[in-house]
Design a protein around this motif. Sequence first.
Motif, PDB file in Angstrom:
ATOM      1  N   ARG A   1      11.168  -6.642  52.883  1.00  0.00           N
ATOM      2  CA  ARG A   1      10.280  -7.509  52.107  1.00  0.00           C
ATOM      3  C   ARG A   1       9.369  -8.252  53.072  1.00  0.00           C
ATOM      4  O   ARG A   1       9.617  -9.381  53.448  1.00  0.00           O
ATOM      5  N   GLN A   2       8.358  -7.560  53.478  1.00  0.00           N
ATOM      6  CA  GLN A   2       7.431  -8.208  54.400  1.00  0.00           C
ATOM      7  C   GLN A   2       6.701  -9.318  53.662  1.00  0.00           C
ATOM      8  O   GLN A   2       6.484  -9.252  52.465  1.00  0.00           O
ATOM      9  N   HIS A   3       6.353 -10.321  54.416  1.00  0.00           N
ATOM     10  CA  HIS A   3       5.592 -11.390  53.799  1.00  0.00           C
ATOM     11  C   HIS A   3       4.208 -10.866  53.463  1.00  0.00           C
ATOM     12  O   HIS A   3       3.716  -9.930  54.057  1.00  0.00           O
ATOM     13  N   GLY A   4       3.606 -11.495  52.476  1.00  0.00           N
ATOM     14  CA  GLY A   4       2.253 -11.073  52.179  1.00  0.00           C
ATOM     15  C   GLY A   4       2.065 -10.783  50.725  1.00  0.00           C
ATOM     16  O   GLY A   4       2.879 -11.134  49.876  1.00  0.00           O
ATOM     17  N   GLY A   5       0.983 -10.104  50.419  1.00  0.00           N
ATOM     18  CA  GLY A   5       0.504  -9.994  49.057  1.00  0.00           C
ATOM     19  C   GLY A   5       1.352  -9.120  48.165  1.00  0.00           C
ATOM     20  O   GLY A   5       2.391  -8.617  48.553  1.00  0.00           O
TER      21      GLY A   5
ATOM     22  N   ARG B   1       6.848 -14.860  49.987  1.00  0.00           N
ATOM     23  CA  ARG B   1       5.483 -15.052  50.475  1.00  0.00           C
ATOM     24  C   ARG B   1       5.381 -16.200  51.478  1.00  0.00           C
ATOM     25  O   ARG B   1       4.295 -16.519  51.939  1.00  0.00           O
TER      26      ARG B   1
ATOM     27  N   ARG C   1       5.683 -17.391  54.914  1.00  0.00           N
ATOM     28  CA  ARG C   1       5.775 -16.847  56.262  1.00  0.00           C
ATOM     29  C   ARG C   1       6.774 -17.640  57.112  1.00  0.00           C
ATOM     30  O   ARG C   1       7.556 -17.062  57.856  1.00  0.00           O
TER      31      ARG C   1
ATOM     32  N   THR D   1      10.370 -16.462  56.306  1.00  0.00           N
ATOM     33  CA  THR D   1      10.686 -15.134  56.805  1.00  0.00           C
ATOM     34  C   THR D   1      10.810 -15.145  58.318  1.00  0.00           C
ATOM     35  O   THR D   1      11.778 -14.634  58.880  1.00  0.00           O
ATOM     36  N   GLU D   2       9.825 -15.778  58.970  1.00  0.00           N
ATOM     37  CA  GLU D   2       9.857 -15.783  60.436  1.00  0.00           C
ATOM     38  C   GLU D   2      10.997 -16.633  60.959  1.00  0.00           C
ATOM     39  O   GLU D   2      11.668 -16.252  61.931  1.00  0.00           O
TER      40      GLU D   2
END
Lengths: 427, 252
Positions: A11-15, B120, B122, B125-126
């Motif tokens: 689940r990559q960050h982003g849109g 969403r 960042r 997550t990081e």
Amino acid sequence: MTDISQNPQARQHGGVTLRVAMPWIVGAFLILVLPFVFQSNSAITIMNQMSITIIFALSYNMLLGQGGMLSFGHAVYMGMGGFLCVHVMNWDMFGSLPLPVLPIFGGIMGMVMALIIGSFSTRKAGTVFAMISLGVGELIAACSVIIVVFFGGEEGISGDRTYGMPFLGYEFLSQIEVYYLIGFWLFVSALLMFLFSRTPIGRMANAVRDNPERAEFLGYSSRWVRFNSFVAAGFFAGIAGGLFAISYEILTEENLNLVTSGSILLVTFLGGVGVFFGPIIGAIVFTLLQTVLSLETEIWSLYVGALFVATVMFFPSGLAGVLMMHAPAFKLGKWQMLIVPYIKTLVPAALCIVGIAGIVEILFHARHSAVGETEMTLFWITFDHTSIMPWIVFAVLAIVGFWITRKTAPDLVEAWHAATTPDEVSR
Amino acid sequence: MTPALEINNLHKSFGKAEIIRGIDLSIGQSERHAIIGPNGAGKSTLFNLITGRFAASSGKVSLHGQDLAGLAPFEINRLGLSRSFQITNIFPKMTVFENVRCALLWAKGYKYSFWHMVSRSRDLTEGADAILEQINLTARRDLPAGVLSYAEQRALEIGITIAGGADVIMLDEPTAGMSHSETDYIVDLIRKVTEGKTLVMVEHDMGVVFGLADRISVLVYGEIIATGKPEEVRGNPRVQEAYLGAALEAEH
């Protein structure tokens, strides 16, 4: 063996990616298109019922699946929302209110009820919560025959949705117009509930479900987390109640009582509490069984009960869990390996079920039909239940089907393991 | 300077059984403090009293000078105290990544928000990935925490404990039930992640205690019979009599 990760897609960050949005696009498309496929009025009524049950079941799963709260009184919030909406329909101001807005009243009513009851019931999860929900459910159901002004006593209260202000020229006289109204709310509610599960409070609901004590030592009050989920669930249950009011224009004690609360537990569990879309499958299957099967046989609830018991015993993660079990096979591209074993096992299993159902049906007919009425129709064949032949045919079907299923089941299990294991490990 | 953690005349009884019988202890900022003692001495009870899991019968616990009496665990945690458990206490059905992310939520200020999307953010997550890197579990990121090996679960527990950025870290037997190599791994990890923080730890393994702690307190039958630097405690005849002798003998 260790490769059983549920969410391998990072689940990559982003849109919003297409992958995430796809189920919602498909869902919206289905809602729009289905009435063109199933055009009859009865089909649309069934789909309306289905949509309402989906919202109700998703809301219930916010408690059971996401928050670990087993409620035996969730019908209260749907019912109260529905009752309020019928009352609103009977107000003079209803004439200046567009009908699609009405469910919000139900949602607020459900939320207010959840605020009051949740303030003390969410202190603990587990048995304490379950017992309080049961007690409150009984209490409100009992109130419905006492407070006649609001609940209308035994005959309930009714309204007329068409008195509302026309919305874009629609007066919601026909079922299809109501269908799209409900479809709109289904999409919005499901999306909001899904998004709720992705918020900090939604994630913490999972954490509190798994381990309330650990959550406390991370700075979160388990009680407050549960309370928030409870209130949100109450809101969406109220929305479902509002839609019920619009669709049926009548609410009775039945909408509040334990039977309704119990059946939504059944629906949710049948579909699967572990994944978000589980209750959707449960609601669809259950509504189909309830409506289509009940036309075919009087003892449909026996079959639903059997299905439920089988699900709890063999697939505790529900129908959605069964589907998810096959995800690795598709990911590895080895799903074709499963087709033949499935046919070999499921066809005899189906024959076995047909055999057992046949015997049960003949037995039921023999015991309950009017005296002298010995003729019955089953599986499009008309025969006499006093003759011995049908009994033999069904018994043979049941026994042979069972025997072949027993024989082929190990092969299926083996094929399934092979299909879900990466090649280099299986060699 | 106010001590990070101060305990005054703390008592705890369960019915007639007096488990903690008047403890006074002061732990300074950035100190690594170990509490040792024989089984049943009340070490875990002391931990539970400090962290608000149990209420004290009498006495006072203060964190950075603030009295903790009557505060719930989550309130104590928000004041900057975090703990691990003797029995692994994680979120078994959630992924390793999510375990750590949940531990970050409050500290990063998300609180009870229902208008943020966690995926969403960042910083979440990081932050969680950085912790995973620190505890060497990056390769296990997307597995359900319940399927990890025991040592990995203990490492994850430590990761969850430190993730919120608390400055007082309490570890309850972090190496219990581990092999030698696993113990070395966890000790290195503890040393690394508690740099500059106050560490209070209950431990049975003497090697770990003497290697890690700046000061040691010996708890016997609900009382602290000695507090001091490792070598002082080791030389203390009362300690040797009550506990260390027996434990050291047992190791041979």
